[in-house]
Write a protein that holds these residues in place. Structure first.
Motif, PDB file in Angstrom:
ATOM      1  N   VAL A 130      -7.397  -3.088   1.683  1.00  7.61           N
ATOM      2  CA  VAL A 130      -8.359  -3.625   0.712  1.00  7.61           C
ATOM      3  C   VAL A 130      -7.863  -4.954   0.148  1.00  7.61           C
ATOM      4  CG1 VAL A 130      -9.544  -3.206  -1.474  1.00  7.61           C
ATOM      5  CG2 VAL A 130      -9.200  -1.321   0.128  1.00  7.61           C
ATOM      6  N   ALA A 131      -6.544  -5.042  -0.132  1.00  2.00           N
ATOM      7  CA  ALA A 131      -5.978  -6.264  -0.708  1.00  2.00           C
ATOM      8  C   ALA A 131      -6.133  -7.452   0.226  1.00  2.00           C
ATOM      9  CB  ALA A 131      -4.506  -6.046  -1.039  1.00  2.00           C
ATOM     10  N   VAL A 132      -5.968  -7.214   1.526  1.00  2.00           N
ATOM     11  CA  VAL A 132      -6.028  -8.315   2.502  1.00  2.00           C
ATOM     12  C   VAL A 132      -7.451  -8.565   2.984  1.00  2.00           C
ATOM     13  CG1 VAL A 132      -5.265  -9.065   4.797  1.00  2.00           C
ATOM     14  CG2 VAL A 132      -3.649  -7.943   3.249  1.00  2.00           C
ATOM     15  N   CYS A 133      -8.199  -7.518   3.267  1.00  4.64           N
ATOM     16  CA  CYS A 133      -9.508  -7.662   3.904  1.00  4.64           C
ATOM     17  C   CYS A 133     -10.667  -7.779   2.919  1.00  4.64           C
ATOM     18  CB  CYS A 133      -9.762  -6.478   4.837  1.00  4.64           C
ATOM     19  SG  CYS A 133      -8.513  -6.303   6.133  1.00  4.64           S
ATOM     20  N   ASN A 134     -10.463  -7.337   1.689  1.00  4.98           N
ATOM     21  CA  ASN A 134     -11.548  -7.399   0.702  1.00  4.98           C
ATOM     22  C   ASN A 134     -10.973  -7.793  -0.669  1.00  4.98           C
ATOM     23  OD1 ASN A 134     -14.108  -7.192  -0.323  1.00  4.98           O
ATOM     24  ND2 ASN A 134     -14.177  -4.950  -0.314  1.00  4.98           N
ATOM     25  N   PRO A 135     -10.308  -8.950  -0.746  1.00  4.36           N
ATOM     26  CA  PRO A 135      -9.557  -9.303  -1.970  1.00  4.36           C
ATOM     27  C   PRO A 135     -10.425  -9.483  -3.207  1.00  4.36           C
ATOM     28  CG  PRO A 135      -9.654 -11.175  -0.461  1.00  4.36           C
ATOM     29  CD  PRO A 135     -10.192  -9.991   0.290  1.00  4.36           C
TER      30      PRO A 135
END
Length: 313
Positions: A130-135
């Motif tokens: 989530v942190a990388v792909c949907n920041p």
């Protein structure tokens, strides 16, 4: 299935205790091993305890990632405490006997904490995804309520399953040979000592291993495949490097822990080599908890800064 030679019906004597052989095959190194594992245990307690404390105390380490890291560090302390103290006592006293109740208790707690670690590593992989792909939606998706639910689920889902698995094992009759060639009450070495048919028990072990080891591992691989595909499309090399560094430490822990666990618990029972299993057990019960704080602290600038502030106080 249990292929061990069984005593005749007239000679069956129900066992009341086992003998954990541990490292009895190297008798001249017992005190060296005692000192080595004592130092490792102290390192694990102090390093994981330090990470747990700084993630609770430092205002800069209050993001979801550090919330999960704090839980993971506390879990590592619990996990090693299920096996190492007994091993140290056996090495120090040379009294390797363990009652059936104590053996069942150790097995149950070791597998409960091990199952929790598998699930918590999956949660950490999802957090990284989530942190990388949907920041932009990360704070909303990983809000406090969701984090509590994820951690609570990781800690509690495996409890009834591991208790049931342990009960099924120790409901079997044990008689005759009572030596476990392992440094803790591991399930396959214990099953080899049972007098009854262990086929059903072995199938249950494989089912639990698939649910708690293989499924989380595949989920983690899926998360990282998505992360890599997104990172490779980032325009700048700096952005790619920063994104990879966010989760690379987690991936190192995953490879160490799941790699040794899959080899140990998803092989056919007749392919288990006792000495090989003992070495693999050292990886997922001792070495991973020791490397975890080293990997996270050395590869994470925020943790290093928090450590410096703590030491300068």
């Amino acid at each position: 299935m249990n292929h061990q030679e069984k005593p005749t019906e007239d000679n069956l004597t129900e066992l009341m205790e086992f003998v954990l052989l541990g490292f009895a095959d190297i008798p001249h190194s017992q005190w060296f091993l005692f000192g080595l594992f004592l130092i490792i245990y102290i390192i694990i307690l102090m390093s994981n305890g330090t990470i747990f404390l700084i993630t609770k105390m430092d205002p800069a380490l209050q993001s979801p990632m550090y919330f999960f890291l704090a839980n993971f560090s506390f879990l590592e302390i619990c996990y090693v405490s299920a096996t190492i103290p007994r091993m140290l006592m056996n090495l120090g006293t040379q009294k390797r006997s363990i009652s059936l109740v104590a053996c069942a208790t150790q097995m149950c707690f070791a597998y409960m904490f091990g199952g929790t670690e598998c699930l918590l590593l999956s949660v950490m992989a999802y957090d990284c995804y989530v942190a990388v792909c949907n920041p932009l939606h990360y704070p909303l998706v990983m809000n406090y309520r969701v984090r509590i639910q994820m951690v609570t689920g990781s800690w509690t889902i495996g409890i009834p399953i591991m208790i049931g698995l342990t009960y099924q094992v120790f409901a079997l009759p044990f008689c005759g040979f009572n030596q476990i060639n392992q440094f803790f009450c591991d399930i396959f070495p214990v099953l080899k000592l049972a007098c009854g048919d262990t086929f059903v028990n072995e199938m249950l072990v494989y089912i639990v291993a698939v649910l708690f080891v293989m499924v989380p591992f595949l989920f983690i691989l899926g998360s990282y495949s998505k992360i890599i595909s997104i990172v490779l499309r980032l325009p700048s090399a700096t952005s790619r490097s920063k994104a990879f560094s966010t989760c690379s430490s987690h991936l190192l822990v995953v490879i160490l822990f799941f790699g040794s666990g899959i080899i140990t618990y998803l092989r056919p029972n007749n392919q288990h080599l006792q000495e090989t299993d003992k070495v693999l057990s050292l990886f997922y019960t001792i070495l991973t908890p020791m490397f975890n704080p080293i990997i996270y602290s050395l590869r994470n600038k925020d943790v290093i800064m928090a450590l410096r502030k703590l030491l300068c106080k």
